[in-house]
Design a protein around this motif. Structure first.
Motif, short mmCIF file in Angstrom:
data_model
loop_
_atom_site.label_atom_id
_atom_site.label_comp_id
_atom_site.label_asym_id
_atom_site.label_seq_id
_atom_site.Cartn_x
_atom_site.Cartn_y
_atom_site.Cartn_z
N ASN A 27 0.86 -1.18 0.00
CA ASN A 27 0.00 0.00 0.00
C ASN A 27 0.90 1.24 0.00
O ASN A 27 1.59 1.51 0.98
N ARG A 28 0.92 1.96 -1.12
CA ARG A 28 1.73 3.19 -1.25
C ARG A 28 3.20 2.95 -0.91
O ARG A 28 3.82 3.73 -0.20
N GLY A 29 3.75 1.84 -1.37
CA GLY A 29 5.17 1.54 -1.15
C GLY A 29 5.47 0.88 0.17
O GLY A 29 6.61 0.51 0.42
N ASN A 30 4.49 0.75 1.03
CA ASN A 30 4.69 0.08 2.31
C ASN A 30 4.35 -1.40 2.15
O ASN A 30 3.23 -1.75 1.85
N TRP A 31 5.35 -2.25 2.35
CA TRP A 31 5.16 -3.69 2.23
C TRP A 31 4.95 -4.28 3.61
O TRP A 31 5.80 -4.13 4.49
N LYS A 32 3.82 -4.95 3.81
CA LYS A 32 3.60 -5.69 5.05
C LYS A 32 3.65 -7.17 4.71
O LYS A 32 3.03 -7.61 3.74
N TYR A 33 4.36 -7.93 5.51
CA TYR A 33 4.70 -9.29 5.15
C TYR A 33 4.43 -10.25 6.31
O TYR A 33 4.64 -9.92 7.47
N TRP A 34 3.93 -11.44 5.97
CA TRP A 34 3.76 -12.52 6.93
C TRP A 34 4.07 -13.83 6.23
O TRP A 34 3.72 -14.01 5.05
N ASP A 35 4.78 -14.73 6.88
CA ASP A 35 4.91 -16.09 6.35
C ASP A 35 4.72 -17.08 7.49
O ASP A 35 4.65 -16.71 8.65
N LYS A 36 4.61 -18.35 7.12
CA LYS A 36 4.25 -19.35 8.13
C LYS A 36 5.33 -19.56 9.19
O LYS A 36 5.09 -20.22 10.18
N PHE A 37 6.50 -18.97 8.98
CA PHE A 37 7.56 -19.06 9.98
C PHE A 37 7.66 -17.78 10.82
O PHE A 37 8.58 -17.63 11.62
N LYS A 39 7.10 -14.99 13.71
CA LYS A 39 7.03 -15.17 15.16
C LYS A 39 5.63 -14.97 15.71
O LYS A 39 5.28 -15.50 16.75
N ASN A 40 4.81 -14.17 15.04
CA ASN A 40 3.42 -13.98 15.47
C ASN A 40 2.52 -13.96 14.25
O ASN A 40 2.98 -14.13 13.12
N ASN A 41 1.25 -13.76 14.46
CA ASN A 41 0.29 -13.83 13.36
C ASN A 41 -0.01 -12.46 12.75
O ASN A 41 -0.91 -12.32 11.95
N GLU A 42 0.75 -11.44 13.13
CA GLU A 42 0.58 -10.08 12.60
C GLU A 42 1.52 -9.86 11.42
O GLU A 42 2.67 -10.31 11.43
N LEU A 46 7.97 -4.63 5.96
CA LEU A 46 9.20 -5.21 5.42
C LEU A 46 10.16 -4.08 5.06
O LEU A 46 9.84 -3.20 4.27
N THR A 47 11.35 -4.09 5.67
CA THR A 47 12.39 -3.09 5.39
C THR A 47 13.70 -3.83 5.14
O THR A 47 13.79 -5.04 5.31
N MET A 48 14.73 -3.08 4.76
CA MET A 48 16.05 -3.68 4.57
C MET A 48 16.58 -4.26 5.88
O MET A 48 17.34 -5.22 5.88
N ASN A 49 16.19 -3.68 7.01
CA ASN A 49 16.69 -4.14 8.31
C ASN A 49 16.10 -5.47 8.75
O ASN A 49 16.71 -6.19 9.52
N ASN A 50 14.89 -5.78 8.30
CA ASN A 50 14.29 -7.04 8.74
C ASN A 50 14.01 -8.00 7.58
O ASN A 50 13.26 -8.96 7.73
N PHE A 51 14.62 -7.76 6.42
CA PHE A 51 14.38 -8.61 5.25
C PHE A 51 14.72 -10.06 5.53
O PHE A 51 14.03 -10.97 5.10
N TYR A 52 15.80 -10.30 6.29
CA TYR A 52 16.20 -11.68 6.55
C TYR A 52 15.28 -12.38 7.53
O TYR A 52 15.36 -13.59 7.70
N ASP A 53 14.38 -11.65 8.20
CA ASP A 53 13.35 -12.29 9.01
C ASP A 53 12.24 -12.87 8.14
O ASP A 53 11.47 -13.71 8.59
N ALA A 54 12.15 -12.42 6.90
CA ALA A 54 11.16 -12.94 5.96
C ALA A 54 11.71 -14.23 5.37
O ALA A 54 12.30 -14.26 4.30
N THR A 55 11.53 -15.30 6.11
CA THR A 55 12.19 -16.57 5.84
C THR A 55 12.05 -17.03 4.39
O THR A 55 13.02 -17.42 3.76
N LEU A 56 10.84 -16.98 3.85
CA LEU A 56 10.62 -17.52 2.51
C LEU A 56 10.96 -16.55 1.40
O LEU A 56 11.03 -16.95 0.25
N LEU A 57 11.21 -15.27 1.70
CA LEU A 57 11.59 -14.31 0.66
C LEU A 57 13.09 -14.28 0.42
O LEU A 57 13.53 -14.10 -0.71
#
Length: 78
Positions: A27-37, A39-42, A46-57
């Motif tokens: 939404n307007r350049g803001n990426w919100k991300y969730w995958d089955k790995f 830590k919570n259901n929220e 997604l930023t450069m600082n937490n990209f590696y937390d996006a396990t499947l990306l």
């Protein structure tokens, strides 16, 4: 007016039902991300600082789902 994009990726589960593995909302350049790995259901922003937390990306596509059909590979080379 900016459009909101939602992407949901599913795979067939063990019992034949669809299992959601990735959900992305843009939404307007803001990426919100969730995958089955996650830590919570929220969904998290997604930023450069937490990209590696996006396990499947951050994994190569062939490693994203680490299950291979060995029989298929031997028969067809795929």
């Amino acid at each position: 007016m900016a459009k909101q994009i939602q992407i949901t990726i599913t795979q067939e589960g063990i019992y034949g039902e669809d299992e959601k593995i990735i959900e992305i909302e843009i939404n307007r350049g803001n990426w919100k991300y969730w995958d089955k790995f996650s830590k919570n259901n929220e969904k998290t922003t997604l930023t450069m600082n937490n990209f590696y937390d996006a396990t499947l990306l951050h994994q190569p596509v062939k490693d994203a789902i680490p299950h291979y059909d060995q029989k298929e590979i031997e028969e067809n080379g795929n």
